[in-house]
Motif scaffolding. Structure first.
Motif, PDB file in Angstrom:
ATOM      1  N   ILE A  45       0.994 -14.587  -2.356  1.00 33.63           N
ATOM      2  CA  ILE A  45       2.071 -13.678  -1.975  1.00 33.63           C
ATOM      3  C   ILE A  45       2.041 -12.348  -2.728  1.00 33.63           C
ATOM      4  CG2 ILE A  45       3.971 -14.236  -3.558  1.00 33.63           C
ATOM      5  CD1 ILE A  45       4.251 -14.297   0.261  1.00 33.63           C
ATOM      6  N   ILE A  46       1.404 -12.290  -3.916  1.00 34.03           N
ATOM      7  CA  ILE A  46       1.412 -11.067  -4.730  1.00 34.03           C
ATOM      8  C   ILE A  46       0.926  -9.819  -3.977  1.00 34.03           C
ATOM      9  CG2 ILE A  46       0.141  -9.937  -6.619  1.00 34.03           C
ATOM     10  CD1 ILE A  46       0.752 -12.269  -8.376  1.00 34.03           C
ATOM     11  N   PRO A  47      -0.216  -9.882  -3.261  1.00 31.16           N
ATOM     12  CA  PRO A  47      -0.679  -8.663  -2.582  1.00 31.16           C
ATOM     13  C   PRO A  47       0.318  -8.097  -1.574  1.00 31.16           C
ATOM     14  CG  PRO A  47      -2.377 -10.357  -2.574  1.00 31.16           C
ATOM     15  CD  PRO A  47      -1.128 -11.006  -3.037  1.00 31.16           C
ATOM     16  N   PHE A  48       1.117  -8.954  -0.968  1.00 24.49           N
ATOM     17  CA  PHE A  48       2.070  -8.495   0.042  1.00 24.49           C
ATOM     18  C   PHE A  48       3.269  -7.791  -0.598  1.00 24.49           C
ATOM     19  CE2 PHE A  48      -0.276 -12.063   1.831  1.00 24.49           C
ATOM     20  CZ  PHE A  48      -0.759 -11.495   3.008  1.00 24.49           C
ATOM     21  N   THR A  49       3.379  -7.878  -1.935  1.00 22.66           N
ATOM     22  CA  THR A  49       4.457  -7.160  -2.622  1.00 22.66           C
ATOM     23  C   THR A  49       4.032  -5.756  -3.035  1.00 22.66           C
ATOM     24  OG1 THR A  49       3.855  -7.855  -4.889  1.00 22.66           O
ATOM     25  CG2 THR A  49       5.209  -9.374  -3.590  1.00 22.66           C
ATOM     26  N   PHE A  50       2.740  -5.449  -2.845  1.00 18.93           N
ATOM     27  CA  PHE A  50       2.188  -4.189  -3.350  1.00 18.93           C
ATOM     28  C   PHE A  50       2.893  -2.965  -2.760  1.00 18.93           C
ATOM     29  CE2 PHE A  50      -1.224  -0.893  -3.507  1.00 18.93           C
ATOM     30  CZ  PHE A  50      -1.318  -0.820  -4.884  1.00 18.93           C
ATOM     31  N   SER A  51       3.208  -3.027  -1.480  1.00 23.08           N
ATOM     32  CA  SER A  51       3.841  -1.884  -0.819  1.00 23.08           C
ATOM     33  C   SER A  51       5.366  -1.915  -0.930  1.00 23.08           C
ATOM     34  CB  SER A  51       3.439  -1.850   0.665  1.00 23.08           C
ATOM     35  OG  SER A  51       3.838  -3.059   1.303  1.00 23.08           O
ATOM     36  N   MET A  52       5.903  -2.949  -1.560  1.00 23.42           N
ATOM     37  CA  MET A  52       7.356  -3.074  -1.700  1.00 23.42           C
ATOM     38  C   MET A  52       7.862  -2.294  -2.913  1.00 23.42           C
ATOM     39  SD  MET A  52       7.921  -7.170  -1.087  1.00 23.42           S
ATOM     40  CE  MET A  52       7.401  -7.995   0.416  1.00 23.42           C
ATOM     41  N   ASP A  53       9.159  -2.064  -2.935  1.00 23.62           N
ATOM     42  CA  ASP A  53       9.814  -1.554  -4.123  1.00 23.62           C
ATOM     43  C   ASP A  53       9.594  -2.583  -5.249  1.00 23.62           C
ATOM     44  OD1 ASP A  53      12.042   0.217  -5.400  1.00 23.62           O
ATOM     45  OD2 ASP A  53      12.730  -1.848  -5.680  1.00 23.62           O
ATOM     46  N   PRO A  54       9.334  -2.143  -6.505  1.00 27.99           N
ATOM     47  CA  PRO A  54       9.061  -3.103  -7.575  1.00 27.99           C
ATOM     48  C   PRO A  54      10.117  -4.199  -7.714  1.00 27.99           C
ATOM     49  CG  PRO A  54       8.589  -0.888  -8.338  1.00 27.99           C
ATOM     50  CD  PRO A  54       9.192  -0.750  -6.968  1.00 27.99           C
ATOM     51  N   ALA A  55      11.392  -3.831  -7.580  1.00 24.95           N
ATOM     52  CA  ALA A  55      12.464  -4.837  -7.706  1.00 24.95           C
ATOM     53  C   ALA A  55      12.353  -5.878  -6.599  1.00 24.95           C
ATOM     54  CB  ALA A  55      13.832  -4.163  -7.662  1.00 24.95           C
ATOM     55  N   THR A  56      12.116  -5.417  -5.363  1.00 25.80           N
ATOM     56  CA  THR A  56      11.994  -6.332  -4.223  1.00 25.80           C
ATOM     57  C   THR A  56      10.788  -7.242  -4.382  1.00 25.80           C
ATOM     58  OG1 THR A  56      12.990  -4.654  -2.796  1.00 25.80           O
ATOM     59  CG2 THR A  56      11.862  -6.481  -1.703  1.00 25.80           C
ATOM     60  N   GLY A  57       9.671  -6.673  -4.850  1.00 25.02           N
ATOM     61  CA  GLY A  57       8.460  -7.461  -5.054  1.00 25.02           C
ATOM     62  C   GLY A  57       8.661  -8.575  -6.068  1.00 25.02           C
ATOM     63  N   LEU A  58       9.298  -8.248  -7.201  1.00 23.70           N
ATOM     64  CA  LEU A  58       9.534  -9.263  -8.233  1.00 23.70           C
ATOM     65  C   LEU A  58      10.567 -10.290  -7.788  1.00 23.70           C
ATOM     66  CD1 LEU A  58       9.507  -7.232 -11.584  1.00 23.70           C
ATOM     67  CD2 LEU A  58       7.667  -8.518 -10.515  1.00 23.70           C
ATOM     68  N   ILE A  59      11.546  -9.849  -7.020  1.00 21.04           N
ATOM     69  CA  ILE A  59      12.547 -10.774  -6.476  1.00 21.04           C
ATOM     70  C   ILE A  59      11.876 -11.801  -5.570  1.00 21.04           C
ATOM     71  CG2 ILE A  59      14.438 -10.895  -4.786  1.00 21.04           C
ATOM     72  CD1 ILE A  59      15.525  -8.296  -6.100  1.00 21.04           C
ATOM     73  N   LEU A  60      10.947 -11.341  -4.738  1.00 23.61           N
ATOM     74  CA  LEU A  60      10.210 -12.246  -3.849  1.00 23.61           C
ATOM     75  C   LEU A  60       9.389 -13.251  -4.657  1.00 23.61           C
ATOM     76  CD1 LEU A  60       9.240 -13.069  -0.997  1.00 23.61           C
ATOM     77  CD2 LEU A  60       7.485 -11.290  -1.173  1.00 23.61           C
ATOM     78  N   LEU A  61       8.694 -12.760  -5.675  1.00 22.16           N
ATOM     79  CA  LEU A  61       7.858 -13.642  -6.507  1.00 22.16           C
ATOM     80  C   LEU A  61       8.711 -14.671  -7.241  1.00 22.16           C
ATOM     81  CD1 LEU A  61       5.345 -11.095  -8.097  1.00 22.16           C
ATOM     82  CD2 LEU A  61       4.911 -12.678  -6.232  1.00 22.16           C
ATOM     83  N   GLY A  62       9.853 -14.230  -7.765  1.00 23.07           N
ATOM     84  CA  GLY A  62      10.743 -15.150  -8.473  1.00 23.07           C
ATOM     85  C   GLY A  62      11.266 -16.257  -7.570  1.00 23.07           C
TER      86      GLY A  62
END
Length: 501
Positions: A45-62
């Motif tokens: 899932i990490i690569p799909f967070t690359f284009s996201m806002d940093p907060a949104t990306g980390l929220i998804l990973l968490g």
């Protein structure tokens, strides 16, 4: 308080609520399938967070992290097969409850205990991590070198039963970390004239290859070799029926056990290299020790079910404490989580809390919401999620491989990253076959450059005087702890061999 208010406002946006919801669903899907892990789920899932806002990306990973650890209990309870290694202790009483026709109750209690453990760990994470991060302001190059060395000594702990294989895997990781430009002198190393290797190996394709692609290869080959063998069919899965929630009075009786197990899990999560598996078994053992019905453990005890589930989910928050505050991953999953931080340009430590505090506190609050959703979705969707268990490896393997290819390419839109991912996938597959752990390679790739840079800076400051590491109290203590951490698994292994002999 201002940061918390900002975090609450940030999390309660449509984008971030959807990120939590999708993360929980994806985490449950991957965690429920035997053979897949939280580490692999995050790597995909990490690569799909690359284009996201940093907060949104980390929220998804968490959200993925929290849900995938919980979901391992689904197959543990229904099939006597842990979906993730952390659910191994859940099998002991969870499957016994299924045999008694109490599968629905077991799944419901598992969701409640997991969510409860996660919430307790988030409270402790949001309290302890900022304090530790502030202490890192006292760190200079010698302290950062000692901290990186301490992180690297965890390699022997991450090796499992054979610390020597972990050491070899770590040495391979350190060698791979030297590829590229020297951080101080600026000359190329092991690039063989290739300009694409000047920056070294990109972390995310390496993570995806080692944890996701290697697993895809394993699934496809194992399904081919076992073509004639019986696989899990829908008829093999027990029917989930009956009351899922205990009455309030029975639930209240479980809270002391869940609270104690959650604190155990968080404390163990803070210790780098221990992980969810020991936390679950330690909590199970403590629950049995405190119980008045010790003879019921292993025969379908609800206390034997909720203890490991509370503990292993509490490890999620605990493992993020050293990661966010000091940059030291608590376990293999948080090492991959560190990759998610780095691709968004976020560096753990005091700087993270000072300059990106709104992102960190949004992550804290989102983990709280994610664990509540784990309880709600875990109870409401238990019957549906049990159907996931019939997905065959021959179908699952290619899907994981396709996602790995897409994710690797998406980071820089570069075909080179796909080849790196496939190469490390093959390397990971070979190492798995011969019993070598993969987490030490990732840890060495992340911490190796940090150790090298801090060592060079320390030598420049002290004019090549090595005593600088022992005349500064923090670095001296960290190096002593590092030595103890490194040798402990080897001493334990030696004692076991003597007992066997």
């Amino acid at each position: 308080m201002e940061l918390w208010l900002g975090a609450i406002v940030s999390v309660f946006t449509l984008t971030n609520i959807l990120a939590i919801l999708c993360g929980v669903l994806f985490g449950i899907f991957t965690g429920a399938l035997p053979g897949l892990s939280s580490t692999m789920a995050l790597a995909i899932i990490i690569p799909f967070t690359f284009s996201m806002d940093p907060a949104t990306g980390l929220i998804l990973l968490g959200a993925v992290y929290s849900a995938s650890v919980y979901a391992g209990s689904i197959s543990a309870i229904l099939l006597n097969t842990p979906g993730t290694p952390s659910a191994a202790a859940t099998v002991l009483d969870g499957y016994e409850m299924t045999k008694k026709g109490l599968s629905a109750k077991a799944l419901g209690l598992s969701a409640i205990a997991s969510g409860f453990g996660g919430i307790v760990s988030v409270v402790l994470l949001s309290t302890v991590a900022p304090f530790l991060a502030l202490q890192s302001l006292r760190f200079g190059p010698p302290e950062y070198f000692a901290l990186a060395v301490f992180g690297l000594t965890i390699i022997s702990s991450l090796a499992g039963k054979n610390p020597y294989k972990g050491l070899l895997a770590g040495a391979l990781g350190i060698f791979l970390a030297t590829v590229g430009m020297d951080p101080i002198l600026g000359f190329p190393r092991y690039t063989f004239g290739s300009p694409v290797l000047l920056e070294g190996f990109t972390l995310i394709p390496v993570l995806i290859g080692l944890f996701s692609a290697s697993q895809a290869f394993s699934l496809m080959i194992s399904s081919k070799n076992s073509k004639g063998n019986k696989s899990t069919e829908e008829s093999d899965i027990p029917t989930v029926s009956g009351r899922m929630l205990p009455n309030f009075k029975d639930l209240l009786k479980l809270f002391p056990n869940m609270g104690r197990s959650s604190i155990i899990g968080t404390a163990i999560g803070i210790i780098p290299g221990v992980g969810t598996d020991p936390a679950a078994f330690i909590a199970y053992n403590e629950a049995k020790r405190w119980s008045k019905e010790k003879d019921q453990f292993g025969k379908g005890s609800v206390h034997g079910l909720v203890a490991p589930e509370s503990s292993n989910n509490a490890v999620t928050g605990g493992s993020l404490i050293p990661l966010l505050s000091l940059g030291i991953p608590g376990n293999a999953v948080s090492a991959v989580f560190l990759g998610g931080l780095l691709i968004h340009g976020l560096r753990p430590g005091a700087e993270l809390f000072v300059h990106s505090g709104h992102i960190v506190y949004a992550l804290f609050f989102s983990l709280f919401i994610a664990n509540i959703l784990v309880i709600i979705i875990g109870i409401a969707g238990a019957k549906a999620f049990s159907k996931v268990l019939v997905v065959k490896p021959i179908v699952l393997g290619p899907i994981i491989l396709i996602l790995s290819i897409v994710g690797s390419y998406a980071i820089h839109n570069n075909y080179y990253d796909i080849w790196i991912m496939l190469a490390f996938g093959l390397l990971g597959f070979i190492l798995r076959r011969y019993g070598f752990p993969l987490a030490p390679i990732v840890l060495a790739l992340i911490l190796g450059p940090k150790a090298e840079t801090s060592l060079s800076q320390s030598m420049l400051i002290s004019q090549n005087d090595w005593t600088i590491f022992f005349t500064r109290p923090i670095s001296a203590v960290l190096l002593i702890v590092a030595v103890l951490t490194f040798v402990t698994p080897f001493i334990r292994d030696s004692k076991k061999n003597k007992e066997i002999a």
